[in-house]
Design a protein around this motif. Structure first.
Motif, short mmCIF file in Angstrom:
data_model
loop_
_atom_site.label_atom_id
_atom_site.label_comp_id
_atom_site.label_asym_id
_atom_site.label_seq_id
_atom_site.Cartn_x
_atom_site.Cartn_y
_atom_site.Cartn_z
N UNK A 183 2.26 66.36 83.82
CA UNK A 183 2.43 66.58 85.26
C UNK A 183 2.72 68.04 85.61
N UNK A 184 2.63 68.94 84.64
CA UNK A 184 2.96 70.34 84.93
C UNK A 184 2.09 70.90 86.03
N UNK A 185 0.77 70.69 85.95
CA UNK A 185 -0.12 71.24 86.97
C UNK A 185 0.23 70.70 88.35
N UNK A 186 0.56 69.41 88.44
CA UNK A 186 0.89 68.80 89.73
C UNK A 186 2.13 69.44 90.33
N UNK A 187 3.22 69.55 89.56
CA UNK A 187 4.46 70.05 90.15
C UNK A 187 4.36 71.54 90.47
N UNK A 188 3.56 72.28 89.72
CA UNK A 188 3.35 73.69 90.08
C UNK A 188 2.56 73.78 91.38
N UNK A 189 1.61 72.88 91.56
CA UNK A 189 0.86 72.85 92.82
C UNK A 189 1.77 72.52 94.00
N UNK A 190 2.78 71.70 93.75
CA UNK A 190 3.72 71.35 94.81
C UNK A 190 4.66 72.50 95.15
N UNK A 191 4.74 73.50 94.26
CA UNK A 191 5.56 74.66 94.59
C UNK A 191 6.57 75.07 93.55
N UNK A 192 6.62 74.41 92.39
CA UNK A 192 7.58 74.77 91.35
C UNK A 192 7.22 76.12 90.75
N UNK A 193 8.22 76.98 90.59
CA UNK A 193 8.01 78.29 89.95
C UNK A 193 8.11 78.18 88.44
N UNK A 194 8.94 77.26 87.96
CA UNK A 194 9.15 77.08 86.52
C UNK A 194 8.98 75.60 86.18
N UNK A 195 8.61 75.33 84.93
CA UNK A 195 8.43 73.95 84.49
C UNK A 195 9.12 73.74 83.14
N UNK A 196 9.80 72.60 83.03
CA UNK A 196 10.43 72.19 81.77
C UNK A 196 10.03 70.74 81.49
N UNK A 197 9.46 70.45 80.33
CA UNK A 197 9.12 69.05 80.03
C UNK A 197 10.37 68.20 79.91
N UNK A 198 10.28 66.96 80.34
CA UNK A 198 11.46 66.09 80.35
C UNK A 198 11.96 65.77 78.95
N UNK A 199 11.17 66.04 77.92
CA UNK A 199 11.59 65.81 76.54
C UNK A 199 12.45 66.94 76.00
N UNK A 200 12.55 68.05 76.73
CA UNK A 200 13.31 69.20 76.26
C UNK A 200 14.81 68.96 76.42
N UNK A 201 15.58 69.74 75.70
CA UNK A 201 17.03 69.75 75.91
C UNK A 201 17.28 70.62 77.15
N UNK A 202 17.60 69.98 78.25
CA UNK A 202 17.51 70.65 79.55
C UNK A 202 18.40 71.88 79.68
#
Length: 311
Positions: A183-202
């Motif tokens: 979903x990275x492309x989708x959320x960046x299209x919505x306006x997110x400047x940064x992306x973190x996968x939900x599997x990461x240690x946040x």
């Protein structure tokens, strides 16, 4: 007329489509012919008994299902101004303890919980706005960030999270979105400047992008303490699912946001839709009589947008 109700708690088989009298609008209320009604996680929680088990609603022989809708005003009660029969509207029923919800042929709502439907949007599209859009904007209002502030949004590809990303970006906030890698492309299209996968240690992943941590988090995916770790000391944290707020560690202002109907704020959201600043997303449309199937699909997860029922 027909309405979706439950008479007991359990699985989707508890949902019933029954015949009931057409409700009559009282003072300050409007009768709306429903053209589309959205299926939301709160409907599943109501049907399963989770909300009753949490003490959020008292026992009732018949419980109506459905929170938001798009439709046409049929009648107005005494004292209603600004709304007339024939007006296309969207609206929200924010009470749990009701015999009839919005998943019905017709419903009565308070006039101040209703706004004109966004021009250019179909009823199916417009029905997805009230509950999820108001949840996002009200939570952002309470977080109180100024332009240039940093915000973490979990569940950023979902209905509430997607609106939160777009609304925050429109306010000049730097948004870090958490979602599935696909979903990275989708959320960046919505306006997110940064992306973190939900599997990461946040905490570690977000702080690598925003040193010291973000100013605030809007937790639409009930991540809890893992998302709290990404917030700077003295920041703010909004949980939008009941009971999902973590402890207020490190002086962070933590709150559960509980949605409430607000026709004025709903008008603001509709204007953003008309301006192209807010995207309405529909996962699938089903007829009202397939409400049980809609609940099954909701429980499977993975939807992008909302399921919508059409009477």
């Amino acid at each position: 007329m027909r309405a979706v109700v439950i008479r007991g708690f359990g699985g989707p088989e508890e949902l019933r489509l029954i015949d009931v009298p057409v409700p009559v609008p009282a003072r300050g209320q409007v009768l709306i012919r429903v053209e589309a009604a959205t299926v939301n996680p709160v409907d599943v929680a109501t049907r399963s008994g989770a909300l009753a088990g949490a003490g959020l609603m008292p026992p009732r022989e018949v419980i109506g299902i459905g929170w938001d809708l798009a439709g046409v005003v049929e009648r107005t009660g005494p004292g209603v101004t600004g709304l007339r029969p024939g007006d296309r509207v969207i609206g929200l029923s924010d009470r749990l303890d009701v015999p009839l919800g919005t998943q019905a042929d017709q419903v009565v709502l308070d006039a101040d919980a209703v706004a004109a439907a966004p021009a250019g949007a179909s009823p199916v599209e417009a029905a997805t706005l009230p509950l999820n859009g108001l949840t996002a904007v009200q939570a952002l209002d309470r977080l109180g960030l100024s332009p240039g502030g940093t915000l973490l949004v979990t569940g950023a590809a979902g209905a509430v999270g997607g609106y939160a990303v777009q609304l925050a970006a429109a306010r000049g906030l730097r948004v870090t979105a958490v979602a599935a890698p696909a979903d990275e492309a989708l959320v960046r299209e919505l306006g997110a400047a940064e992306f973190v996968p939900r599997t990461a240690r946040l905490g570690e992943a977000v702080r690598a992008l925003v040193p010291g941590g973000v100013d605030a988090a809007l937790d639409a995916a009930s991540v809890g303490v893992a998302a709290l770790d990404a917030v700077r000391s003295g920041g703010a944290f909004a949980a939008v699912v009941g009971g999902a707020a973590p402890p207020p560690l490190r002086g962070i202002r933590v709150f559960n946001h509980w949605i409430h109907a607000d026709g004025g704020r709903l008008r603001d959201l509709a204007a953003l839709v008309e301006a192209g600043a807010l995207t309405l997303r529909v996962a699938e449309t089903l007829p009202l009589e397939q409400v049980a199937e809609a609940h099954r699909r909701m429980e499977k997860g993975g939807l992008r947008g909302r399921l919508v029922l059409t009477p």
